[in-house]
Design an enzyme around this catalytic site. Structure first.
Site, PDB file in Angstrom:
ATOM      1  CG  ASP A 104     -34.172  -1.312  53.097  1.00 21.79           C
ATOM      2  OD1 ASP A 104     -33.844  -0.104  53.110  1.00 21.79           O
ATOM      3  OD2 ASP A 104     -33.716  -2.155  53.898  1.00 21.79           O
ATOM      4  CG  HIS A 119     -25.089  -3.530  47.119  1.00 23.20           C
ATOM      5  ND1 HIS A 119     -24.950  -4.034  48.403  1.00 23.20           N
ATOM      6  CD2 HIS A 119     -23.826  -3.438  46.616  1.00 23.20           C
ATOM      7  CE1 HIS A 119     -23.673  -4.254  48.655  1.00 23.20           C
ATOM      8  NE2 HIS A 119     -22.964  -3.903  47.594  1.00 23.20           N
ATOM      9  CB  CYS A 127     -35.879  -3.613  30.357  1.00 24.17           C
ATOM     10  SG  CYS A 127     -35.675  -4.533  28.799  1.00 24.17           S
ATOM     11  CB  CYS A 178     -39.151  -5.150  28.763  1.00 29.05           C
ATOM     12  SG  CYS A 178     -39.162  -3.342  28.747  1.00 29.05           S
ATOM     13  N   GLY A 219     -24.613  -1.706  61.462  1.00 30.28           N
ATOM     14  CA  GLY A 219     -25.366  -2.887  61.060  1.00 30.28           C
ATOM     15  C   GLY A 219     -24.795  -3.652  59.898  1.00 30.28           C
TER      16      GLY A 219
END
Length: 278
Positions: A104, A119, A127, A178, A219
């Site tokens: 995020d 990640h 693309c 794309c 977390g």
């Protein structure tokens, strides 16, 4: 194990170079749901795999339709107490490196600088043919232009910009190619299940871990191996590991201390105590 956030500060105070590994529990206070319950089990169906996304047009249409609705929450999410606390601890040179499993971008938005997004980032789209990257917000505008009715739908918020759209026919959902090469498949610039984390990110994290004298997990249940391996590496290097997490983690038996408290409360208390004495 402990439920006292103050004990965490007492434990970590002697250590000056922290490697911090964060997970979804840092972002729940920003309105982004997590994937797992307190026992580490999935709360919902597992996320889409890379193979399904790239090989099945129906899966892609379903993904982007749900993402169109879910982006209203994800795109407006703002940092919470956990993010600001870790940024404060970086500013006083306690947090030397932050490896996040979240996609995020909220650690950076809160002011953390030495961050690797293990990640990837959900706010960027890539693309798969020509490697062009575009802002997710730009794709949102195009998705809405092509599929205006879908923009009026309401749905439950799901992790990572997803939405719980059930009993809809996704066959007519129009997914653009794309904008650069015209035909390439667009995919969020995140690591899906079935993909590997880029080697350079893993190498950079391992290099930072080698220079750390303590690991703080915040977390994360550590159920995904891409994050758990860094805890294993810390154990092999003799680096103490502490965690803030409400539920069970995969590494409970490897930790020197675990605080069973929400990340916002525990990390804010940690920052308050260790920044006040510097």
């Amino acid at each position: 194990m402990s439920s006292d956030p103050h004990a965490l500060a007492a434990f970590l105070a002697p250590y000056r170079r922290w490697f911090v590994l964060t997970g979804a529990g840092c972002s729940t206070e920003s309105g982004i749901p997590d994937y797992r319950d307190d026992n580490g089990a999935w709360k919902r169906a597992q996320p889409v795999t890379f193979q399904a996304f790239t090989e099945d047009e129906t899966v892609r249409r379903r993904y982007w339709a749900r993402s169109l609705v879910g982006w209203r929450t994800m795109g407006q999410a703002r940092p919470g107490p956990s993010h600001y606390a870790l940024a404060r601890l970086e500013a006083v040179d306690r947090v030397r490196f932050l490896l996040t499993q979240n996609v995020d971008g909220l650690h950076q938005a809160a002011g953390s600088r030495n961050v690797i997004d293990l990640h990837g980032r959900i706010d960027t789209v890539r693309c798969l043919a020509c490697e062009t990257r575009i802002p997710r917000a730009d794709l949102q505008a195009e998705l809405l232009r092509r599929n205006p009715v879908w923009g009026t739908l309401e749905a439950g918020v799901a992790p990572d910009g997803d939405a719980d759209l059930e009993h809809h026919d996704f066959a007519g959902f129009d997914v653009p190619g794309c904008p650069s090469c015209g035909t390439g498949m667009l995919k969020p610039d995140v690591v899906f299940f079935g993909e590997s984390v880029p080697k350079e990110r893993v190498a950079a994290a391992r290099e930072a871990l080698a220079e750390a004298d303590a690991v703080l997990v915040a977390g994360s249940s550590l159920m995904i191996y891409s994050g758990f391996r860094f805890v294993q590496a810390a154990v092999a290097q003799g680096i103490p590991i502490v965690a803030v997490n409400r539920g069970r983690t995969r590494a409970d038996d490897l930790m020197a201390m675990k605080v069973q408290e929400g990340c916002g409360v525990a990390l804010t208390a940690l920052a308050d105590q260790l920044t006040a004495v510097l």
